[in-house]
Design an enzyme around this catalytic site. Structure first.
Site, PDB file in Angstrom:
ATOM      1  N   THR A 244       0.850  -1.186   0.000  1.00 31.77           N
ATOM      2  CA  THR A 244       0.000   0.000   0.000  1.00 31.77           C
ATOM      3  C   THR A 244       0.890   1.242   0.000  1.00 31.77           C
ATOM      4  O   THR A 244       2.101   1.155   0.264  1.00 31.77           O
ATOM      5  CB  THR A 244      -0.950  -0.022   1.221  1.00 31.77           C
ATOM      6  OG1 THR A 244      -1.818   1.120   1.179  1.00 31.77           O
ATOM      7  CG2 THR A 244      -0.182  -0.009   2.538  1.00 31.77           C
ATOM      8  N   CYS A 245       0.288   2.404  -0.305  1.00 30.86           N
ATOM      9  CA  CYS A 245       1.066   3.662  -0.303  1.00 30.86           C
ATOM     10  C   CYS A 245       0.059   4.801  -0.218  1.00 30.86           C
ATOM     11  O   CYS A 245      -0.933   4.704   0.497  1.00 30.86           O
ATOM     12  CB  CYS A 245       1.949   3.761  -1.551  1.00 30.86           C
ATOM     13  SG  CYS A 245       1.036   3.706  -3.108  1.00 30.86           S
ATOM     14  N   GLY A 246       0.286   5.891  -0.938  1.00 30.38           N
ATOM     15  CA  GLY A 246      -0.651   7.007  -0.923  1.00 30.38           C
ATOM     16  C   GLY A 246      -1.824   6.793  -1.868  1.00 30.38           C
ATOM     17  O   GLY A 246      -2.970   6.939  -1.490  1.00 30.38           O
ATOM     18  N   GLY A 248      -1.587   4.076  -4.561  1.00 32.00           N
ATOM     19  CA  GLY A 248      -1.394   2.861  -5.344  1.00 32.00           C
ATOM     20  C   GLY A 248      -0.300   2.936  -6.390  1.00 32.00           C
ATOM     21  O   GLY A 248      -0.224   2.080  -7.271  1.00 32.00           O
ATOM     22  N   TRP A 273      -3.851   4.718   0.752  1.00 30.14           N
ATOM     23  CA  TRP A 273      -4.208   5.641   1.834  1.00 30.14           C
ATOM     24  C   TRP A 273      -5.247   6.675   1.422  1.00 30.14           C
ATOM     25  O   TRP A 273      -6.003   7.191   2.258  1.00 30.14           O
ATOM     26  CB  TRP A 273      -2.963   6.331   2.403  1.00 30.14           C
ATOM     27  CG  TRP A 273      -3.281   6.962   3.729  1.00 30.14           C
ATOM     28  CD1 TRP A 273      -3.475   8.281   4.007  1.00 30.14           C
ATOM     29  CD2 TRP A 273      -3.522   6.266   4.962  1.00 30.14           C
ATOM     30  NE1 TRP A 273      -3.810   8.459   5.323  1.00 30.14           N
ATOM     31  CE2 TRP A 273      -3.840   7.228   5.940  1.00 30.14           C
ATOM     32  CE3 TRP A 273      -3.486   4.924   5.334  1.00 30.14           C
ATOM     33  CZ2 TRP A 273      -4.128   6.906   7.254  1.00 30.14           C
ATOM     34  CZ3 TRP A 273      -3.774   4.589   6.635  1.00 30.14           C
ATOM     35  CH2 TRP A 273      -4.083   5.572   7.585  1.00 30.14           C
TER      36      TRP A 273
END
Length: 289
Positions: A244-246, A248, A273
């Site tokens: 996961t990240c901000g 994708g 996120w």
């Protein structure tokens, strides 16, 4: 296409040397997938128009996405992906290489998207356009000649996760969640670049900022080095992993590293996120993992 340079893999990562040797191959399709996040005053399309690797097509991540979603650059419907690729002349039987103008940033997202659509013959250019330019290699400003090509899509559901699946994994601990954002954002100490999002991380997640996986020239560290980084962050590599990240994008860099390491049980949280931080009903953790 035989590999001539140690470490080149046309299904994950290839070097600038490899690309230079294969640039004129008739079945090579080169994609410039440069993308800049909110707040960065650069335009990927404009930079592509000014200069790109010969033969490259521009892959617009925001356009090849689900226009029905309020979230940024979510996975497009299969039909839209197929029609966009046909228009770009990218299809069955092609070896695809994708790069970006940051070095190794958004290209991995496109690598993951093609894998999600069942296309295996795709690699990221290690070090991207900056490395290619630094080595004084050929560039051009002409668009390529496009010929339609059909692409067969076999959607790979196991490579993507939604908020419900991630919430379940967070509660039950069935998968290890790994976050590619900067450590300060993970801990909830730095504000999110997108307005209206809570700060922190998914409960139970581990922090592996994508920048830790890259060398100074934005090439990816070796599989042994990346494995050590995941382990040092407390990631249980025996479990399935959800990256996961901000929004994708950089989560796909973690996925690319895992694939190179031989960890074949991974998936990517598409909403990341931007979705989780907006949902008032899912819990948020702060501080270190």
């Amino acid at each position: 296409m035989a590999d001539t340079v140690l470490g080149d893999d046309p299904r994950t990562l290839v070097s600038t040397d490899w690309l230079a040797q294969h640039l004129k191959d008739p079945d090579l399709r080169l994609l410039d997938a440069s993308l800049f996040l909110p707040g960065i005053d650069r335009n990927g399309r404009a930079e592509y128009d000014a200069a790109h690797i010969p033969g490259a097509r521009f892959f617009d991540i925001d356009d090849v996405s689900d226009g029905r979603s309020d979230l940024p650059h979510m996975v497009p419907p299969v039909e839209k992906f197929m029609s966009r690729m046909r228009a770009m002349g990218v299809g069955d039987g092609h070896q695809i290489v994708v790069y970006d103008s940051a070095g190794l940033f958004s290209a991995a997202r496109v690598w993951w998207l093609f894998r999600l659509m069942g296309q295996m013959n795709i690699a990221v250019l290690d070090g991207g356009f900056p490395k290619w330019q630094a080595e004084g290699r050929e560039i051009e400003d002409m668009p390529p000649v496009i010929r339609d090509r059909h692409m067969t899509v076999r959607f790979q559901n196991h490579l993507v996760r939604d908020v419900t699946q991630v919430s379940s994994a967070s509660k039950l601990g069935t998968s290890q969640i790994v976050d590619a954002r900067a450590a300060a954002r993970f801990r909830g100490e730095a504000p999110e670049p997108r307005k209206g999002l809570r700060s922190g991380h998914i409960p139970g997640a581990r922090s592996v900022p994508y920048t830790e996986l890259l060398n100074a020239d934005a090439t990816m560290k070796s599989p042994d080095q990346t494995r050590a980084i995941f382990k040092a962050a407390g990631v249980d590599l025996k479990k399935p992993i959800i990256t996961t990240c901000g929004s994708g994008v950089t989560a796909a860099i973690l996925a690319l590293a895992l694939e190179r390491m031989g960890h074949d049980s991974w998936s990517l949280y598409d909403g990341s996120w931007t979705e989780w931080g907006m949902f008032p009903t899912v819990p948020v953790a702060t501080g270190d993992a």
